[in-house]
Design a protein around this motif. Structure first.
Motif, PDB file in Angstrom:
ATOM      1  N   HIS A 213      -3.063   5.326   2.462  1.00 37.19           N
ATOM      2  CA  HIS A 213      -3.966   4.216   2.776  1.00 37.19           C
ATOM      3  C   HIS A 213      -3.922   3.156   1.671  1.00 37.19           C
ATOM      4  O   HIS A 213      -3.913   1.951   1.951  1.00 37.19           O
ATOM      5  CB  HIS A 213      -5.402   4.730   2.933  1.00 37.19           C
ATOM      6  CG  HIS A 213      -5.609   5.542   4.173  1.00 37.19           C
ATOM      7  ND1 HIS A 213      -6.551   6.546   4.260  1.00 37.19           N
ATOM      8  CD2 HIS A 213      -4.989   5.509   5.384  1.00 37.19           C
ATOM      9  CE1 HIS A 213      -6.509   7.083   5.469  1.00 37.19           C
ATOM     10  NE2 HIS A 213      -5.569   6.477   6.161  1.00 37.19           N
ATOM     11  N   MET A 214      -3.872   3.598   0.427  1.00 40.11           N
ATOM     12  CA  MET A 214      -3.853   2.662  -0.695  1.00 40.11           C
ATOM     13  C   MET A 214      -2.541   1.889  -0.736  1.00 40.11           C
ATOM     14  O   MET A 214      -2.518   0.689  -1.041  1.00 40.11           O
ATOM     15  CB  MET A 214      -4.083   3.403  -2.007  1.00 40.11           C
ATOM     16  CG  MET A 214      -5.437   4.086  -2.122  1.00 40.11           C
ATOM     17  SD  MET A 214      -6.843   2.947  -2.047  1.00 40.11           S
ATOM     18  CE  MET A 214      -6.655   2.081  -3.589  1.00 40.11           C
ATOM     19  N   TYR A 215      -1.435   2.558  -0.434  1.00 40.95           N
ATOM     20  CA  TYR A 215      -0.129   1.900  -0.439  1.00 40.95           C
ATOM     21  C   TYR A 215      -0.036   0.807   0.626  1.00 40.95           C
ATOM     22  O   TYR A 215       0.829  -0.068   0.552  1.00 40.95           O
ATOM     23  CB  TYR A 215       0.986   2.915  -0.213  1.00 40.95           C
ATOM     24  CG  TYR A 215       1.299   3.793  -1.411  1.00 40.95           C
ATOM     25  CD1 TYR A 215       1.224   3.299  -2.710  1.00 40.95           C
ATOM     26  CD2 TYR A 215       1.673   5.133  -1.240  1.00 40.95           C
ATOM     27  CE1 TYR A 215       1.513   4.111  -3.801  1.00 40.95           C
ATOM     28  CE2 TYR A 215       1.980   5.949  -2.321  1.00 40.95           C
ATOM     29  CZ  TYR A 215       1.887   5.436  -3.602  1.00 40.95           C
ATOM     30  OH  TYR A 215       2.174   6.231  -4.686  1.00 40.95           O
ATOM     31  N   GLN A 216      -0.893   0.872   1.618  1.00 38.47           N
ATOM     32  CA  GLN A 216      -0.872  -0.122   2.691  1.00 38.47           C
ATOM     33  C   GLN A 216      -1.738  -1.337   2.388  1.00 38.47           C
ATOM     34  O   GLN A 216      -1.783  -2.274   3.180  1.00 38.47           O
ATOM     35  CB  GLN A 216      -1.340   0.538   4.003  1.00 38.47           C
ATOM     36  CG  GLN A 216      -0.380   1.604   4.518  1.00 38.47           C
ATOM     37  CD  GLN A 216      -0.944   2.398   5.681  1.00 38.47           C
ATOM     38  OE1 GLN A 216      -2.155   2.443   5.888  1.00 38.47           O
ATOM     39  NE2 GLN A 216      -0.070   3.045   6.437  1.00 38.47           N
ATOM     40  N   LEU A 217      -2.395  -1.336   1.234  1.00 39.91           N
ATOM     41  CA  LEU A 217      -3.317  -2.414   0.884  1.00 39.91           C
ATOM     42  C   LEU A 217      -2.700  -3.377  -0.123  1.00 39.91           C
ATOM     43  O   LEU A 217      -2.138  -2.957  -1.138  1.00 39.91           O
ATOM     44  CB  LEU A 217      -4.608  -1.835   0.299  1.00 39.91           C
ATOM     45  CG  LEU A 217      -5.447  -0.972   1.249  1.00 39.91           C
ATOM     46  CD1 LEU A 217      -6.636  -0.388   0.495  1.00 39.91           C
ATOM     47  CD2 LEU A 217      -5.932  -1.801   2.429  1.00 39.91           C
ATOM     48  N   ASP A 218      -2.834  -4.672   0.147  1.00 39.21           N
ATOM     49  CA  ASP A 218      -2.330  -5.681  -0.779  1.00 39.21           C
ATOM     50  C   ASP A 218      -2.989  -5.573  -2.149  1.00 39.21           C
ATOM     51  O   ASP A 218      -2.351  -5.843  -3.165  1.00 39.21           O
ATOM     52  CB  ASP A 218      -2.568  -7.086  -0.219  1.00 39.21           C
ATOM     53  CG  ASP A 218      -1.671  -7.400   0.971  1.00 39.21           C
ATOM     54  OD1 ASP A 218      -0.652  -6.698   1.149  1.00 39.21           O
ATOM     55  OD2 ASP A 218      -1.989  -8.337   1.714  1.00 39.21           O
ATOM     56  N   ALA A 219      -4.262  -5.194  -2.181  1.00 44.14           N
ATOM     57  CA  ALA A 219      -4.965  -5.097  -3.466  1.00 44.14           C
ATOM     58  C   ALA A 219      -4.251  -4.142  -4.402  1.00 44.14           C
ATOM     59  O   ALA A 219      -4.217  -4.359  -5.623  1.00 44.14           O
ATOM     60  CB  ALA A 219      -6.411  -4.646  -3.255  1.00 44.14           C
ATOM     61  N   PHE A 220      -3.655  -3.092  -3.850  1.00 44.04           N
ATOM     62  CA  PHE A 220      -2.902  -2.170  -4.704  1.00 44.04           C
ATOM     63  C   PHE A 220      -1.480  -2.650  -4.939  1.00 44.04           C
ATOM     64  O   PHE A 220      -1.020  -2.730  -6.082  1.00 44.04           O
ATOM     65  CB  PHE A 220      -2.862  -0.754  -4.122  1.00 44.04           C
ATOM     66  CG  PHE A 220      -2.054   0.183  -4.991  1.00 44.04           C
ATOM     67  CD1 PHE A 220      -2.579   0.667  -6.174  1.00 44.04           C
ATOM     68  CD2 PHE A 220      -0.753   0.522  -4.652  1.00 44.04           C
ATOM     69  CE1 PHE A 220      -1.817   1.484  -7.008  1.00 44.04           C
ATOM     70  CE2 PHE A 220       0.011   1.335  -5.469  1.00 44.04           C
ATOM     71  CZ  PHE A 220      -0.534   1.828  -6.666  1.00 44.04           C
ATOM     72  N   THR A 221      -0.757  -2.988  -3.865  1.00 43.03           N
ATOM     73  CA  THR A 221       0.662  -3.304  -4.032  1.00 43.03           C
ATOM     74  C   THR A 221       0.880  -4.551  -4.878  1.00 43.03           C
ATOM     75  O   THR A 221       1.852  -4.627  -5.645  1.00 43.03           O
ATOM     76  CB  THR A 221       1.356  -3.474  -2.674  1.00 43.03           C
ATOM     77  OG1 THR A 221       0.704  -4.516  -1.932  1.00 43.03           O
ATOM     78  CG2 THR A 221       1.297  -2.186  -1.869  1.00 43.03           C
ATOM     79  N   GLN A 222      -0.024  -5.544  -4.780  1.00 49.11           N
ATOM     80  CA  GLN A 222       0.162  -6.773  -5.550  1.00 49.11           C
ATOM     81  C   GLN A 222      -0.222  -6.595  -7.022  1.00 49.11           C
ATOM     82  O   GLN A 222       0.184  -7.388  -7.871  1.00 49.11           O
ATOM     83  CB  GLN A 222      -0.641  -7.917  -4.934  1.00 49.11           C
ATOM     84  CG  GLN A 222      -0.227  -8.281  -3.523  1.00 49.11           C
ATOM     85  CD  GLN A 222       1.231  -8.692  -3.414  1.00 49.11           C
ATOM     86  OE1 GLN A 222       1.834  -9.140  -4.382  1.00 49.11           O
ATOM     87  NE2 GLN A 222       1.808  -8.543  -2.236  1.00 49.11           N
ATOM     88  N   SER A 223      -0.993  -5.573  -7.312  1.00 44.41           N
ATOM     89  CA  SER A 223      -1.412  -5.341  -8.704  1.00 44.41           C
ATOM     90  C   SER A 223      -0.598  -4.246  -9.379  1.00 44.41           C
ATOM     91  O   SER A 223      -0.705  -4.041 -10.597  1.00 44.41           O
ATOM     92  CB  SER A 223      -2.898  -4.947  -8.742  1.00 44.41           C
ATOM     93  OG  SER A 223      -3.106  -3.711  -8.063  1.00 44.41           O
ATOM     94  N   CYS A 224       0.234  -3.553  -8.604  1.00 44.32           N
ATOM     95  CA  CYS A 224       0.934  -2.368  -9.116  1.00 44.32           C
ATOM     96  C   CYS A 224       2.134  -2.737  -9.989  1.00 44.32           C
ATOM     97  O   CYS A 224       2.976  -3.544  -9.594  1.00 44.32           O
ATOM     98  CB  CYS A 224       1.412  -1.522  -7.931  1.00 44.32           C
ATOM     99  SG  CYS A 224       2.154   0.050  -8.422  1.00 44.32           S
ATOM    100  N   PRO A 225       2.229  -2.153 -11.185  1.00 41.24           N
ATOM    101  CA  PRO A 225       3.412  -2.396 -12.023  1.00 41.24           C
ATOM    102  C   PRO A 225       4.629  -1.672 -11.482  1.00 41.24           C
ATOM    103  O   PRO A 225       4.515  -0.729 -10.694  1.00 41.24           O
ATOM    104  CB  PRO A 225       2.988  -1.808 -13.377  1.00 41.24           C
ATOM    105  CG  PRO A 225       1.991  -0.746 -13.034  1.00 41.24           C
ATOM    106  CD  PRO A 225       1.257  -1.255 -11.824  1.00 41.24           C
TER     107      PRO A 225
END
Length: 266
Positions: A213-225
């Motif tokens: 679920h988290m991998y599908q969210l822009d909030a995570f993918t756009q902030s992920c190093p």
């Protein structure tokens, strides 16, 4: 310093004007990659607050600007403006907020919509604390005791998610605890695999569903190093020098789940 080049949500990096008035612009200064000095670095707190603010920008309560700073070669104006305090640094209406606890408090009390992110849940707060210290201990000790301690902690989180049967830690809406936990799970996954061939067991089905679920969210993918930046973060802690070819590698991002886990539609 460099503006983060990842796509930001509507009302991020814009003029921040709503029909009914002004939407405040919040700037978040984060640590840059220790590999190329420009892209996002692997600072857990930087990603946590990036995620918090990204969610608020998606709700259009703020306009978000994210800036990276290379702490190996900080620009002169950074030293003079912030007295060499390391990121994350939040700037709201010209006021710089330094130190993690103060940033968290400022988002909760002063940033529009922030109060709703910071839910009170002692059980979840206790559940996720010390997770990162167990990763660091495992990477240091590399023994069965530290591995089992981390696994035990992950199983407790899995059990909580099974009991709740919700998308996120406290319900079906993300909150501050998710923005804290998921970056740590990513470090466990990437650094654990690289240094020790450690993998989160596939029988932790609810934990993997949560990560999906988290991998599908822009909030995570756009902030992920990038994976390389997470790995280099721990190499620096262990005083392991980066190899020259690593600077030329195309950044990779581990955001898939094991193929044997058929949880796409859950």
């Amino acid at each position: 310093m460099a503006d983060e080049d990842a796509p930001l949500p509507p009302h991020a990096n814009g003029n921040g004007q709503e029909e009914n008035g002004h939407v405040p612009e919040i700037e978040l200064i984060i640590k840059a990659s220790t590999i190329d000095g420009r892209r996002k670095g692997a600072c857990l707190f930087c990603q946590e607050y990036f995620m918090d603010l990204y969610l608020l920008a998606e709700l259009k309560t703020i306009s978000l600007k994210v800036t990276t700073v290379d702490m190996q070669k900080p620009p002169p104006d950074f030293r003079s403006n912030f007295d060499a305090n390391p990121p994350p640094i939040l700037i709201d209406n010209g006021m710089a907020v330094l130190e993690n606890e103060k940033i968290e408090r400022h988002i909760m009390k002063n940033v529009p919509g922030g109060y709703n992110l910071f839910v009170q849940d002692k059980e979840v707060a206790t559940l996720i604390e010390n997770l990162y210290s167990k990763l660091k201990l495992m990477l240091l000790k590399k023994d069965d005791v530290s591995i089992n301690s981390l696994l035990s902690h992950l199983r407790k989180i899995n059990s909580h998610l099974e009991k709740k049967d919700t998308r996120f830690l406290t319900g079906d809406t993300m909150c501050c605890f998710d923005c804290e936990l998921m970056p740590r799970l990513q470090h466990i996954r990437v650094a654990g695999k690289y240094f020790m061939d450690f993998q989160i067991p596939t029988d932790l089905r609810y934990l993997w569903r949560y990560m999906l679920h988290m991998y599908q969210l822009d909030a995570f993918t756009q902030s992920c190093p990038a994976d390389q930046d997470i790995v280099n973060h721990y190499k620096q802690q262990q005083n392991v020098k980066m190899k020259k070819h690593e600077e030329l590698e195309t950044p990779t991002f581990t955001t898939s789940i094991p193929m044997e886990l058929d949880i796409q539609d859950e």
